[in-house]
Design an enzyme around this catalytic site. Structure first.
Site, short mmCIF file in Angstrom:
data_model
loop_
_atom_site.label_atom_id
_atom_site.label_comp_id
_atom_site.label_asym_id
_atom_site.label_seq_id
_atom_site.Cartn_x
_atom_site.Cartn_y
_atom_site.Cartn_z
N ARG A 17 0.85 -1.19 0.00
CA ARG A 17 0.00 0.00 0.00
C ARG A 17 0.88 1.24 0.00
NH1 ARG A 17 -5.35 0.26 2.28
NH2 ARG A 17 -5.26 -2.02 2.16
N SER A 109 -8.06 -0.07 -1.44
CA SER A 109 -9.25 -0.16 -0.59
C SER A 109 -9.90 1.21 -0.44
CB SER A 109 -8.88 -0.77 0.76
OG SER A 109 -10.02 -1.00 1.55
N HIS A 110 -9.97 1.71 0.80
CA HIS A 110 -10.67 2.96 1.09
C HIS A 110 -9.75 4.17 1.05
CE1 HIS A 110 -8.92 1.55 4.85
NE2 HIS A 110 -8.81 2.81 5.17
N LYS A 119 -3.14 -6.65 -2.84
CA LYS A 119 -3.46 -7.69 -1.87
C LYS A 119 -3.12 -9.03 -2.51
CE LYS A 119 -7.09 -5.09 0.50
NZ LYS A 119 -8.53 -5.03 0.90
N ASP A 258 -17.06 -0.04 0.58
CA ASP A 258 -15.83 0.73 0.47
C ASP A 258 -15.29 0.60 -0.96
OD1 ASP A 258 -14.98 -1.90 0.63
OD2 ASP A 258 -13.34 -1.50 2.03
N ASP A 260 -12.96 -1.05 -2.65
CA ASP A 260 -12.81 -2.35 -3.32
C ASP A 260 -13.94 -3.30 -2.98
OD1 ASP A 260 -11.89 -2.54 -0.68
OD2 ASP A 260 -10.40 -4.07 -1.16
N ASP A 262 -15.05 -4.87 -0.43
CA ASP A 262 -14.96 -6.07 0.39
C ASP A 262 -15.58 -5.84 1.77
OD1 ASP A 262 -12.97 -4.40 1.36
OD2 ASP A 262 -11.44 -5.97 1.50
N ARG A 263 -15.92 -4.59 2.08
CA ARG A 263 -16.62 -4.29 3.34
C ARG A 263 -17.99 -3.70 3.02
NH1 ARG A 263 -13.56 -0.36 6.99
NH2 ARG A 263 -12.86 0.56 5.03
N HIS A 349 -15.66 -6.19 8.15
CA HIS A 349 -15.18 -7.32 7.36
C HIS A 349 -15.90 -8.57 7.86
CE1 HIS A 349 -11.87 -5.71 4.94
NE2 HIS A 349 -11.55 -4.96 5.96
#
Length: 482
Positions: A17, A109-110, A119, A258, A260, A262-263, A349
């Site tokens: 990241r 992500s966010h 990832k 978010d 990507d 995933d949440r 998550h």
């Protein structure tokens, strides 16, 4: 021999990241791809099989360039590449699980627009973290970045494959929404990958039959510059548009993803946010019931800052609960070790055994839709069953001396109140619990891994107790705050 490039600021404990292009550019991505091949992919390939890696990316403008460079690093080391293009992180996990190959998801992500990242996972969506290969990837990538990547005689080949429909079909096979009552759902994708996956899974965008859902879209246009608000629903200000739209449209609920996707965060019909701990309890109970119906004893994982309601309700329903540290790598490790049916974090998550022990916000959202649509009551009434206690939310304090601040809290709560009055553990930071006595409260104080911060979470049986404990602990923590 050139000095290896120091990538420690980019390749951290659980993923890659950093800012593009000063920390993460094409050259670094190529080096990481080659290192991933050598450390993770090639040692695990079956004899006689072609090594393969599946790669996806979110909507950030830098994604295609970085994916191309990473793929070049892989193919230089003799690894074939399957490009699935735009996808959510859980879409990449699905591809890794369905194809049985390691994967790489390009996303930050966010994080804001100037960031990107990777990832990484082993075959079957198994995580790659600092204790499972990422440290070695970082060291070798640093050497490749300095010396260049040496290509093998037989390079890998690149192919493309669209897996969005397979992903949508797989999720629909896990939760059947076809028979629920009609629901109006506002979805805020935050210009992230939810705008790509929601029409496919909950709508007809992937050619699947229509569900009894009236989807009201907010910010479905894929735009990695995030023109409307940050794609981080954990921050309350980023939920305001969704909350207003739910009330305006008279919707049954709202969902926010978010960047990507995933949440997933949930808002009830009044525009009030539903705690991720409540969602953990709600979904966990559904999975526990299914396990018990199949004659199995269910195990559910939760991290230590989820509400006390999670172990209370799940244990009462016949589940074994396992409390773990904060962070997806810890949850995933515990999920696999215990063959857990479900896992939840207070950061929203949610992990499922049927989804390769990986996290997926979309599957959690489908469980919420099913739970709501299978009964007549509004979501606020349903959620109230899972939100009996009062929590502070996570409060960050910047302090000069983290150790000294922590010592003051230990002195006040552990030393002075000892003798069995409180329970103390240090699984992740300092957790002090008075839940077995009266009044009921607990708090967790954890140090940030990257900043001079202490993070406080407090929960109590009522608001007055929570506020007193919160304020007393913060006073100790911030005594020498800058």
């Amino acid at each position: 021999m050139p000095t290896p490039v120091d990538l420690s600021a980019l390749i951290k404990a659980y993923d890659v990241r950093g800012t593009y292009p000063d920390q993460l550019d094409a050259g670094v991505a190529r080096a990481i791809g080659a290192a991933f091949a050598d450390v993770v992919v090639l040692p695990e390939v079956a004899e006689g099989a072609r090594p393969r890696v599946v790669i996806g990316n979110d909507m950030r403008p830098s994604g295609p360039e970085l994916v191309g460079a990473f793929a070049d690093g892989l193919t230089a080391r003799g690894v074939d590449v399957v490009l699935i293009g735009l996808c959510s992180t859980d879409g990449l996990y699905h591809a890794s699980g369905a194809l049985g190959v390691p994967g790489a998801m390009f996303t930050a992500s966010h994080n804001p627009a100037q960031y990107n990242g990777i990832k990484l996972c082993r075959a079957g969506a198994r995580p790659v973290g600092q204790d499972s290969g990422l440290t070695e990837v970082r060291e070798l990538a640093g050497r490749y970045a300095a010396e260049g990547v040496t290509a093998v005689a037989e390079r890998g080949v690149v192919t493309e494959r669209d897996m969005l429909t397979e992903y949508a079909q797989f999720l629909r096979s896990l939760v059947d929404l076809s028979g629920i009552r009609p629901l109006k759902v506002v979805v805020d994708a935050g210009n992230g990958m939810g705008g790509h996956t929601v029409p496919a899974v909950l709508g007809t965008g992937a050619g699947l039959p229509a569900l009894p859902l009236d989807i009201v879209p907010l910010y479905f246009e894929l735009d990695g510059t995030f023109p409307n608000h940050e794609a981080n629903p954990l921050e309350p200000e980023n939920l305001r548009d969704l909350q207003a739209a739910v009330v305006e449209h008279g919707a049954d609920l709202g969902l926010a993803f978010d960047g990507d996707a995933d949440r997933c965060f949930v808002v009830d019909e009044n525009g009030d946010a539903v705690s991720p701990s409540a969602i953990t309890a709600l979904v966990g109970l559904r999975e526990v019931e299914r396990e018990r119906a199949a004659g199995r004893t269910p195990t559910v994982i939760h991290n230590l800052i989820t509400s006390q309601v999670v172990p209370d309700l799940l244990q009462a329903a016949g589940a074994r609960t396992v409390r773990t540290r904060v962070g997806h790598s810890f949850i995933k490790a515990q999920m696999a070790e215990h063959e857990a049916v479900f896992g939840g974090e207070h950061s929203a998550h949610y992990y499922f055994r049927e989804f390769f022990f990986a996290d997926t916000g979309m599957l959690a959202a489908m469980h919420v839709l099913a739970a709501l649509g299978e009964q007549p009551h509004p979501l606020s009434a349903l959620a109230d069953q899972y939100q009996p206690y009062v929590s502070s939310g996570e409060i960050n304090s910047r302090v000069e001396d983290v150790a000294a601040a922590r010592a003051r809290v230990i002195e006040a709560y552990v030393t002075e109140q000892g003798g069995g009055v409180v329970e103390v553990d240090e699984l992740d930071g300092l957790t002090v619990s008075h839940w077995g006595g009266h009044p009921q409260w607990w708090f967790n104080l954890r140090a940030s891994n990257t900043e001079p911060l202490l993070r406080l979470n407090v929960e109590a049986a009522d608001a007055d107790i929570m506020e007193k404990v919160r304020d007393d602990v913060l006073a100790l923590v911030r005594q020498d705050a800058p």
